[in-house]
Design an enzyme around this catalytic site. Structure first.
Site, mmCIF file in Angstrom:
data_model
loop_
_atom_site.group_PDB
_atom_site.id
_atom_site.type_symbol
_atom_site.label_atom_id
_atom_site.label_comp_id
_atom_site.label_asym_id
_atom_site.label_seq_id
_atom_site.Cartn_x
_atom_site.Cartn_y
_atom_site.Cartn_z
ATOM 1 N N TYR A 245 -12.048 5.413 21.716
ATOM 2 C CA TYR A 245 -11.480 6.310 20.719
ATOM 3 C C TYR A 245 -11.263 7.695 21.322
ATOM 4 O O TYR A 245 -10.185 8.295 21.176
ATOM 5 C CB TYR A 245 -12.393 6.399 19.501
ATOM 6 C CG TYR A 245 -11.896 7.345 18.429
ATOM 7 C CD1 TYR A 245 -10.754 7.046 17.692
ATOM 8 C CD2 TYR A 245 -12.567 8.541 18.155
ATOM 9 C CE1 TYR A 245 -10.288 7.913 16.704
ATOM 10 C CE2 TYR A 245 -12.110 9.403 17.174
ATOM 11 C CZ TYR A 245 -10.973 9.079 16.450
ATOM 12 O OH TYR A 245 -10.519 9.948 15.481
ATOM 13 N N SER B 294 -4.954 14.674 16.568
ATOM 14 C CA SER B 294 -5.959 14.210 17.525
ATOM 15 C C SER B 294 -7.329 14.221 16.844
ATOM 16 O O SER B 294 -7.447 13.844 15.680
ATOM 17 C CB SER B 294 -5.928 15.087 18.790
ATOM 18 O OG SER B 294 -6.887 14.660 19.724
ATOM 19 N N LYS C 258 0.824 -1.207 0.000
ATOM 20 C CA LYS C 258 0.000 0.000 0.000
ATOM 21 C C LYS C 258 0.855 1.252 0.000
ATOM 22 O O LYS C 258 0.507 2.267 -0.632
ATOM 23 C CB LYS C 258 -0.938 -0.018 1.209
ATOM 24 C CG LYS C 258 -2.017 -1.084 1.123
ATOM 25 C CD LYS C 258 -2.934 -1.046 2.337
ATOM 26 C CE LYS C 258 -4.024 -2.115 2.230
ATOM 27 N NZ LYS C 258 -4.924 -2.107 3.411
ATOM 28 N N LYS D 246 -7.713 9.770 21.726
ATOM 29 C CA LYS D 246 -7.481 11.086 21.129
ATOM 30 C C LYS D 246 -7.152 12.132 22.201
ATOM 31 O O LYS D 246 -6.370 13.058 21.937
ATOM 32 C CB LYS D 246 -8.691 11.507 20.297
ATOM 33 C CG LYS D 246 -8.930 10.631 19.067
ATOM 34 C CD LYS D 246 -7.919 10.881 17.960
ATOM 35 C CE LYS D 246 -6.772 9.952 17.890
ATOM 36 N NZ LYS D 246 -5.829 10.265 16.796
ATOM 37 N N ASP E 23 4.600 -0.373 11.985
ATOM 38 C CA ASP E 23 3.307 -0.829 12.494
ATOM 39 C C ASP E 23 3.187 -0.329 13.921
ATOM 40 O O ASP E 23 3.806 -0.867 14.841
ATOM 41 C CB ASP E 23 3.218 -2.357 12.443
ATOM 42 C CG ASP E 23 1.869 -2.878 12.918
ATOM 43 O OD1 ASP E 23 1.039 -2.061 13.387
ATOM 44 O OD2 ASP E 23 1.651 -4.095 12.838
ATOM 45 N N ASN F 200 0.600 11.241 12.612
ATOM 46 C CA ASN F 200 -0.692 11.382 11.944
ATOM 47 C C ASN F 200 -1.536 10.107 11.945
ATOM 48 O O ASN F 200 -2.764 10.174 11.935
ATOM 49 C CB ASN F 200 -0.431 11.829 10.503
ATOM 50 C CG ASN F 200 -1.618 11.631 9.598
ATOM 51 O OD1 ASN F 200 -2.520 12.466 9.508
ATOM 52 N ND2 ASN F 200 -1.647 10.494 8.889
#
Length: 311
Positions: A198, A169, A64, A202, A86, A113
Site C-alpha cells: 500500500y 495519495s 452503487k 501511494k 474499473d 481519487n
C-alpha cells in the site's frame, strides 16, 4: 523522528483555513471524480455539485454509482453522471476514457481519487498486477494518459490557461519504497506485506503526479498530490478489526477528507500547486524524498507507459 512527527501532526492537523463555502462558482466546469460513489470521492462530488460543476463519477458498479447519484441529487438538487470505470482492468479504463471522450469536449478537473487499501495478498488486477499498485497507480496513469489530449485542449481554451489533475495519495507514501519486481505477482511481491505494498502504491501516486507536472506543466496541466487525512471510509474494510479500531481512534469524518483535494482542484491557490504535495487540512507539506527523484520518476513513467501500449 522527523517523518514520525510529521505523520503524527498530519493526523491531528490544525483547523482548516479553506472550507467548502470558499469554492467558487464552477458553472461550465466539467469534472471527473474516480471513486466518486463513496467516501472522500462522494463528498468531493457533493461539494462540486453544490457549486454547479458537471460531475462524472467513475466507478465499477452501476448499481452503487446510481445509488450514490440519487443520494447526491437528494442532497444537492443536482445530478451527477455515471462513468463505468474499473481501474483494476486496463480494458475497462480504456473503454471508460473512450466513453467520456464520446460525450464531452472539455475536462477541467480530474480527481484521481479512487483506491484500494491492504486487500488480501492473493488479490490481483485483471492483467495480473498487484491489486494496490495496479489500481492506485497503473489504472490512474492509463486513465490520465488517455485523457491528456482533452486536458491539454481544455487548458488552451481556458481563460486561466490551466486545468488540474489532483492525485489522492496518503501519509503512507512518506514511508513507501519502490521495487519494480513487486508491481506484478512474483516471489518478491509475496515477501511484502499488504501494508508495504500500500505504501508503495501511494508513493507511486506522488511520483506519477510530480512527473506529470514536469512533463505537462508547460501545456497547462497543474498536477498535485495529497494526503487527505485519516478518514472514516470503506477503504479500511480489509484491515483486521483490532487494527481498524486503533486507526479509528484518531480518525476524522469524511467531510474533512475532501477539503484538501477540493482546495487543490478549485481554489485560486491551486493554480500554484503544480508538483506540490499537500497535507490536511489544505496545507503544503513535506513529501518522501523519493517522490522528488527525477531519475526514478522517468523510470517509473517509462514502465507504466510500456504496460499500456498493447491494451
Amino acid at each position: 523522528m522527523g517523518i514520525a512527527w510529521s505523520m503524527y501532526t498530519e493526523s491531528y492537523p490544525p483547523r482548516s483555513k479553506f472550507n467548502v463555502e470558499d469554492i467558487p462558482d464552477l458553472s461550465g466546469k466539467v469534472v471527473i471524480v474516480t471513486g466518486g460513489n463513496t467516501g472522500i470521492g462522494k463528498e468531493t462530488a457533493k461539494a462540486l455539485l453544490l457549486h454547479n460543476a458537471k460531475v462524472y463519477i467513475g466507478a465499477r458498479s452501476p448499481e452503487k454509482a446510481e445509488e450514490a447519484i440519487q443520494d447526491l441529487k437528494e442532497q444537492t438538487g443536482k445530478e451527477a453522471f455515471f462513468l463505468k470505470l474499473d481501474l483494476a482492468d486496463l480494458k475497462s479504463v480504456k473503454s471508460g476514457a473512450e466513453e467520456y471522450l464520446s460525450k464531452e469536449k472539455e475536462l477541467h478537473i480530474l480527481f484521481n481519487n479512487a483506491g484500494v487499501m491492504v486487500p488480501p495478498l492473493d488479490m490481483l488486477t485483471t492483467q495480473g498486477y498487484d491489486l494496490q499498485f495496479g489500481t492506485n497507480v497503473l489504472g490512474h496513469f492509463y486513465f490520465t494518459k488517455l485523457l491528456l489530449p482533452i486536458l491539454v485542449s481544455t487548458a488552451k481554451a481556458s481563460p486561466s490557461g490551466n486545468v488540474r489533475v489532483v492525485n489522492t495519495s496518503s501519509s503512507a507514501s512518506r514511508v513507501g519504497k519502490i521495487n519494480f519486481n513487486t508491481f506484478k505477482d512474483s516471489p518478491a511481491r509475496r515477501k511484502l506485506s499488504p501494508t508495504a505494498l500500500y505504501g508503495q502504491s501511494k508513493l507511486g501516486n506522488v511520483i506519477f503526479s510530480n512527473e506529470l507536472a514536469r512533463r505537462y506543466g508547460d501545456q497547462g496541466i497543474i498536477s498535485s498530490s495529497l494526503n487527505p487525512g485519516n478518514i472514516v471510509t470503506n477503504l479500511m474494510r480489509h484491515l483486521p478489526n483490532f487494527v481498524r479500531k486503533i486507526v479509528e481512534f484518531g480518525i476524522h469524518p469524511v467531510t474533512k477528507g475532501a477539503l484538501t483535494q477540493l482546495w487543490a482542484g478549485t481554489s485560486d491557490e491551486g493554480l500554484k500547486m503544480n508538483g506540490k504535495y499537500l497535507i490536511p487540512w489544505a496545507r503544503y507539506g513535506p513529501q518522501n524524498p523519493l517522490g522528488l527523484d527525477e531519475a526514478l520518476a522517468k523510470e517509473l513513467w517509462t514502465w507504466l507507459d510500456e504496460q499500456v501500449q498493447a491494451v
